[in-house]
Design a protein around this motif. Structure first.
Motif, PDB file in Angstrom:
ATOM      1  N   TRP A  50       5.261  19.970   2.033  1.00 30.90           N
ATOM      2  CA  TRP A  50       4.398  20.140   3.444  1.00 30.90           C
ATOM      3  C   TRP A  50       2.755  21.199   2.903  1.00 30.90           C
ATOM      4  CZ3 TRP A  50       2.700  19.220   7.419  1.00 30.90           C
ATOM      5  CH2 TRP A  50       2.083  19.317   8.480  1.00 30.90           C
ATOM      6  N   ASN A  51       3.154  22.130   2.286  1.00 28.86           N
ATOM      7  CA  ASN A  51       2.093  22.786   1.923  1.00 28.86           C
ATOM      8  C   ASN A  51       1.319  22.374   1.830  1.00 28.86           C
ATOM      9  OD1 ASN A  51       3.914  24.558   3.204  1.00 28.86           O
ATOM     10  ND2 ASN A  51       2.798  26.264   2.136  1.00 28.86           N
ATOM     11  N   GLN A  52       1.627  21.157   0.254  1.00 27.91           N
ATOM     12  CA  GLN A  52       0.429  20.662  -0.810  1.00 27.91           C
ATOM     13  C   GLN A  52       0.652  19.240   0.438  1.00 27.91           C
ATOM     14  OE1 GLN A  52       2.955  18.716  -3.599  1.00 27.91           O
ATOM     15  NE2 GLN A  52       1.127  18.235  -4.641  1.00 27.91           N
ATOM     16  N   LEU A  53       1.093  18.689   1.613  1.00 23.68           N
ATOM     17  CA  LEU A  53       0.314  18.034   2.121  1.00 23.68           C
ATOM     18  C   LEU A  53      -0.733  17.758   3.165  1.00 23.68           C
ATOM     19  CD1 LEU A  53       1.501  14.525   2.656  1.00 23.68           C
ATOM     20  CD2 LEU A  53       1.557  15.214   5.027  1.00 23.68           C
ATOM     21  N   ASP A 109       5.359   2.380  -0.432  1.00 26.97           N
ATOM     22  CA  ASP A 109       6.139   2.970  -1.484  1.00 26.97           C
ATOM     23  C   ASP A 109       5.319   4.408  -0.378  1.00 26.97           C
ATOM     24  OD1 ASP A 109       6.805   1.543  -2.989  1.00 26.97           O
ATOM     25  OD2 ASP A 109       5.245   1.198  -3.419  1.00 26.97           O
ATOM     26  N   PHE A 110       6.378   5.015  -0.928  1.00 25.72           N
ATOM     27  CA  PHE A 110       5.939   6.342  -0.240  1.00 25.72           C
ATOM     28  C   PHE A 110       5.833   7.460  -1.763  1.00 25.72           C
ATOM     29  CE2 PHE A 110       9.103   5.749   3.758  1.00 25.72           C
ATOM     30  CZ  PHE A 110       8.511   5.465   4.581  1.00 25.72           C
ATOM     31  N   THR A 154       0.709  -1.498  -0.112  1.00 26.50           N
ATOM     32  CA  THR A 154       0.152   0.382  -0.159  1.00 26.50           C
ATOM     33  C   THR A 154       0.539   1.173  -0.052  1.00 26.50           C
ATOM     34  OG1 THR A 154      -1.523   1.094   1.016  1.00 26.50           O
ATOM     35  CG2 THR A 154      -0.233   0.079   3.094  1.00 26.50           C
ATOM     36  N   LYS A 155       0.082   2.496   0.148  1.00 27.91           N
ATOM     37  CA  LYS A 155       0.980   3.921   0.197  1.00 27.91           C
ATOM     38  C   LYS A 155       0.960   4.959   0.835  1.00 27.91           C
ATOM     39  CE  LYS A 155       1.542   5.592  -4.872  1.00 27.91           C
ATOM     40  NZ  LYS A 155       0.579   6.390  -5.648  1.00 27.91           N
ATOM     41  N   ALA A 156       1.632   5.268   1.730  1.00 29.14           N
ATOM     42  CA  ALA A 156       1.479   6.411   2.959  1.00 29.14           C
ATOM     43  C   ALA A 156       2.012   7.873   1.750  1.00 29.14           C
ATOM     44  CB  ALA A 156       2.497   5.996   3.469  1.00 29.14           C
ATOM     45  N   LEU A 157       1.640   8.307   2.358  1.00 26.96           N
ATOM     46  CA  LEU A 157       1.569  10.322   1.973  1.00 26.96           C
ATOM     47  C   LEU A 157       2.496  10.694   3.163  1.00 26.96           C
ATOM     48  CD1 LEU A 157      -2.005  10.894   1.180  1.00 26.96           C
ATOM     49  CD2 LEU A 157      -0.431  10.780  -0.807  1.00 26.96           C
ATOM     50  N   ILE A 158       3.565  11.270   3.027  1.00 26.08           N
ATOM     51  CA  ILE A 158       4.501  11.771   3.715  1.00 26.08           C
ATOM     52  C   ILE A 158       5.076  13.114   2.910  1.00 26.08           C
ATOM     53  CG2 ILE A 158       5.129   9.640   4.282  1.00 26.08           C
ATOM     54  CD1 ILE A 158       7.787  10.096   3.660  1.00 26.08           C
ATOM     55  N   SER A 159       5.739  13.731   4.439  1.00 27.80           N
ATOM     56  CA  SER A 159       5.962  14.794   3.578  1.00 27.80           C
ATOM     57  C   SER A 159       7.821  15.272   4.261  1.00 27.80           C
ATOM     58  CB  SER A 159       5.554  16.458   3.903  1.00 27.80           C
ATOM     59  OG  SER A 159       5.658  16.485   5.331  1.00 27.80           O
ATOM     60  N   PRO A 160       8.469  15.815   2.939  1.00 32.77           N
ATOM     61  CA  PRO A 160      10.351  15.895   3.592  1.00 32.77           C
ATOM     62  C   PRO A 160      10.455  17.092   4.583  1.00 32.77           C
ATOM     63  CG  PRO A 160       9.430  17.237   1.911  1.00 32.77           C
ATOM     64  CD  PRO A 160       8.691  16.718   2.045  1.00 32.77           C
TER      65      PRO A 160
END
Lengths: 317, 538
Positions: free
Chosen positions: B410-413, B404-405, B371-377
């Motif tokens: 960050w603003n988009q997250l 899968d990342f 599965t897929k996860a949304l992350i920010s740097p």
């Protein structure tokens, strides 16, 4: 000369228009929502829509551009979304701070660049040339960010001689050319000067070497001219190119190195751009980029005119 | 020969310069505290601040008060609400939407004008009433979403205010604690201009803003006439400096340009300690989790998978990675929180149990869950998201969950968080790493999981909906006795943990580094702090 200057001024107009289109579109291409900076993260969709309308972000992009350009024409760069302050005020303050920094950095860079360049060119192939060339290559190659941090570690943290951040004890608002303020300027100016120093040194070295190999120099020597006199001729022949390079470098520096101003928290255009990018502050970003781009265009114009004054052959061509 | 004589001269010049610098450095008054903030600008000074929790910490509860304040005097227990500009508040016994706030008498704004009920109504109008002359879109953008329950309000005498809520809502006191009271008289005096007010603001708080250079510095001086004598600042001055770059903050502290920095980078902590600087930490209501999608088809709909993931993370090893600057999660709230309760599912590291649960759920080495996860740097409060998420990714891989990342800025997250798991912008992600403030019942619990708060109405990212949870939320809103409300909130938290509704990883520790000269600071378990008891020793 006057006609040439007027012609160059006319060329500025389409360039300025192109710059305005590019800088407006560029900031809109970037992902992210400008309203993120001004609203709590759980603001409702309704509140976001109201805010979007208030700032005119609900209108089609071409309409937004025309409205923005119309205001720019009368000197209104809009209002920063994040700070609520006039963009013109924000940019003016930042530009004046960057001017101080970049002027000092350019002076340092130009002085040492010329010194290393002439020495290396005159003594081509000698150990002095190799040393001067190594220093100029180092100047071009060393990453700003790294050099700034190293200088801070040595002179601020370890030796505690110079401050690491800021533009003076009371901020830039009460800037004065006294030691309390100048000591804040030293490290960022030195860091900023290394690239122009390297570029100018390398350019001048190549030019000096080339001029020295030309026949007119041999003719002057054969006629009995002193080394001093020949040197004056070499300087005069390198001046237009050196000026052009310096103008370009000053333009780059006026853009305010984002990395250097961020490392030293120097409140200039680079620091402002960094904040505007991270906050998605589109009006501030557009205004700052436009002003900087126009600076660049005008500096080029100034350098062209100066070059022509120094070397009339440019005008004829 | 010339070079031999010039070198000593150079040395003497450098020595003279060093002496001058050192002398200049010691010119600062001993009673001045200089703080390097993480913000890139001075937070909005007009009352309702921007810049999130840091803005309220430095420019909200310093210059201003709310009707209800947070008790920031203790470090050993979570903060609770205490009387601020209101001495008491109560809901009407017959009409649970009607609240009366009794105001503190004799309180003056910094400009000398008196704080009365009219000022409270004026300040609520500044946020809520668009046709009011003092309506301020900038403050409204910050404050409006903080007080969703408020329907109307009016004075009930010179020192009393009545607030009507849209529906019965016992969380109103937490909402009111966000509303900062600016001086109507000062605003009038400055030509009814918020821009002018921003330069010379006036609140009732323990500090007065005395100097302000946008993006560079703000100076605060004590309000010696502050109504709470125990909180009159002891310092002569407090200077706030925006230093958004972490290395610049560390350098400023180590070179003595500031006495205190917010959020030192974990890898700088050992060198700061070695240099004799204090590292101050404490638990506070911050959460670093993965929100899980409960949309149709999400693998996280299976409670065994959710529990297995929670058991697969070695949080002590993660703590080592962060130089000790974290509190391992034992639930959604930090351990010791007043709403923690007694969940039966223990959030801990148990790889064998995790693998067993995955097997029961139908997954194994030959059939991994992908599965897929949304992350920010990076991002506000996200701590060190890249190494931390990679750690979680490796931990989950050990029990057969292959992540899968999808890395977005960050603003988009934030926008994806607002848009919800079913939105196209989520790009098929079934989880999102998101961190935030969990200081009150709404921000801590309700906004994440109430059925009617899925996008676009709110931030229930995962589209979770459970009538039993909604019933508990209703109880929270209808329980007006604080102690009883705490019990209901404990039940909510127990359900959060027992059903493993999130991947609960860690809590930040609100780290700050400071010089040994800084004395008397009590780090409250709160996003906001009290600077009044601080002194600077010579």
């Amino acid at each position: 000369m006057l006609i040439y200057t007027l012609k160059r001024l006319l060329y500025v107009l389409p360039v300025a228009f192109g710059v305005s289109v590019v800088c407006f579109l560029l900031v809109h291409i970037t992902p992210g929502d400008p309203l993120t900076a001004v609203m709590p993260i759980d603001a409702s969709a309704e509140q976001q829509a109201a805010m979007r309308a208030a700032y005119g972000f609900d209108k089609p992009l071409p309409v937004q551009y025309v409205i923005w350009l119309g205001k720019v024409m009368i000197g209104d760069l809009g209002t920063s979304i994040a700070s609520g302050r006039a963009v013109l005020t924000e940019v003016s303050r930042a530009v004046s701070n960057t001017l101080i920094l970049s002027a000092v950095a350019t002076a340092i860079g130009f002085f040492f660049g010329c010194l290393f360049g002439f020495v290396a060119g005159y003594y081509r192939g000698s150990p002095v040339d190799r040393l001067a060339s190594a220093l100029s290559v180092l100047g071009v190659s060393v990453p700003h960010y790294w050099l700034g941090m190293v200088l801070v570690i040595i002179f601020s943290v370890q030796l505690n001689w110079l401050p690491a951040t800021g533009a003076g004890p009371g901020g830039s608002a009460d800037w004065a050319w006294n030691w309390d303020h100048i000591r804040h300027l030293i490290l960022p100016a030195i860091t900023m000067s290394v690239i122009p120093m390297g570029v100018i040194a390398r350019t001048i070295r190549a030019l000096v070497a080339e001029i020295l190999s030309q026949e007119f120099i041999q003719a002057l020597a054969a006629k009995g001219m002193t080394d001093r006199g020949i040197f004056r001729h070499v300087v005069k022949n390198t001046a237009p190119t050196a000026l052009a390079v310096m103008g370009l470098q000053l333009g780059y520096l006026l853009g305010g190195s984002i990395l250097i101003e961020t490392v030293f928290s120097w409140p200039g255009t680079g620091f402002l751009l960094n904040a505007a990018i991270f906050q998605r502050d589109l009006p501030l970003l557009q205004g700052t980029i436009l002003v900087l781009a126009m600076f660049f265009v005008l500096l080029n114009l100034l350098v062209d005119v100066l070059q022509t004054a120094l070397d009339p052959r440019i005008q004829r061509s | 020969m010339a070079s031999k004589t010039s070198f000593p001269k150079l040395l003497s010049l450098l020595a003279a310069a060093a002496v001058t610098v050192l002398t200049a450095g010691s010119a600062f008054a001993q009673g001045t505290l200089r703080i390097g903030m993480t913000a890139s600008d001075i937070p909005l000074t007009t009352g309702q601040t921007d810049q999130g929790g840091e803005g309220m910490r430095f420019m909200g509860y310093t210059v201003y008060d709310a009707l209800i304040n947070w008790d920031l005097s203790k470090s050993d227990k979570p903060s609770v609400l205490v009387p601020g500009l209101a001495t008491s508040w109560a809901v009407d016994a017959a009409d649970k939407t009607k609240w009366t706030f009794k105001l503190r008498e004799g309180v003056k704004f910094h400009d000398g004008s008196e704080f009365t009920a009219d000022a409270v109504v004026w300040n609520l109008d500044k946020l809520l009433k668009k046709d009011a002359p003092q309506f301020d879109p900038r403050q409204s953008a910050q404050g409006l979403s903080r007080i969703p329950a408020v329907a109307s309000y009016k004075t009930a005498g010179k020192y009393a205010v009545e607030i009507i809520t849209k529906t019965p809502d016992a969380t109103l006191p937490y909402q009111i604690a966000w509303v900062m009271m600016s001086s109507p008289a000062q605003w009038e005096k400055l030509g009814k201009s918020w821009d002018a007010f921003a330069k010379t603001p006036s609140g009732t708080g323990p500090w007065k803003l005395t100097a302000f250079v946008p993006r560079e510095r703000a100076e605060l001086s004590p309000n010696s006439a502050y109504w709470d004598k125990a909180r009159v600042p002891k310092l002569d001055k407090m200077v706030l400096l925006p230093l958004p770059e972490p290395n610049a903050r560390v350098a400023a502290l180590r070179s003595g340009q500031v006495d205190w920095i917010e959020a030192p980078a974990p890898d700088a902590v050992p060198s700061l300690k070695q240099a004799g600087l204090q590292i101050v930490t404490n638990a506070y209501p911050h959460n670093w989790t993965w929100h899980l999608s409960r949309a149709e088809g999400s693998p996280w709909n299976d409670v065994r998978v959710r529990k297995a993931a929670n058991l697969a993370i070695d949080r002590m090893a993660l703590k080592e990675l962060l130089g000790g600057l974290m509190i391992p999660a034992e639930g959604f709230m930090p351990p010791g929180n007043q709403w923690f309760g007694n969940p039966t599912f223990k959030v801990k590291y148990d790889l064998a149990e995790a693998k067993k649960l995955m097997k029961e759920a139908g997954y194994g080495p030959d059939k991994p869950l992908k599965t897929k996860a949304l992350i920010s740097p990076s991002g506000s409060g996200q701590m060190l998201p890249l190494p931390m998420n990679e750690f979680v990714q490796q931990s989950l891989a050990e029990i057969g969950i292959q992540i899968d990342f999808e890395v977005v800025e960050w603003n988009q997250l934030i926008n994806i968080w607002r848009a919800g798991a079913k939105s196209e912008s989520a790009r098929g992600g079934t989880s999102i790493n998101f961190t935030y403030f969990i200081q009150d019942p709404f921000t801590g619990f309700i906004r994440h999981l109430q059925c009617n708060l899925v996008a676009p109405n709110g931030t229930n990212w995962g589209h979770y909906c459970d009538p039993k949870m909604d019933k508990l939320f209703d109880q929270v809103r209808n329980t007006f006795d604080a102690a009883t409300q705490d019990k209901v909130l404990q039940k909510v938290h127990e359900k959060y943990v027992d059903e493993a509704l999130f991947l609960m990883v860690t809590h930040d520790v609100n780290a700050r580094a400071m010089s040994q000269k800084v004395k008397g600071f009590v780090q409250a378990q709160n996003w906001f702090q009290d600077f009044s008891p601080i002194t600077m020793v010579k």
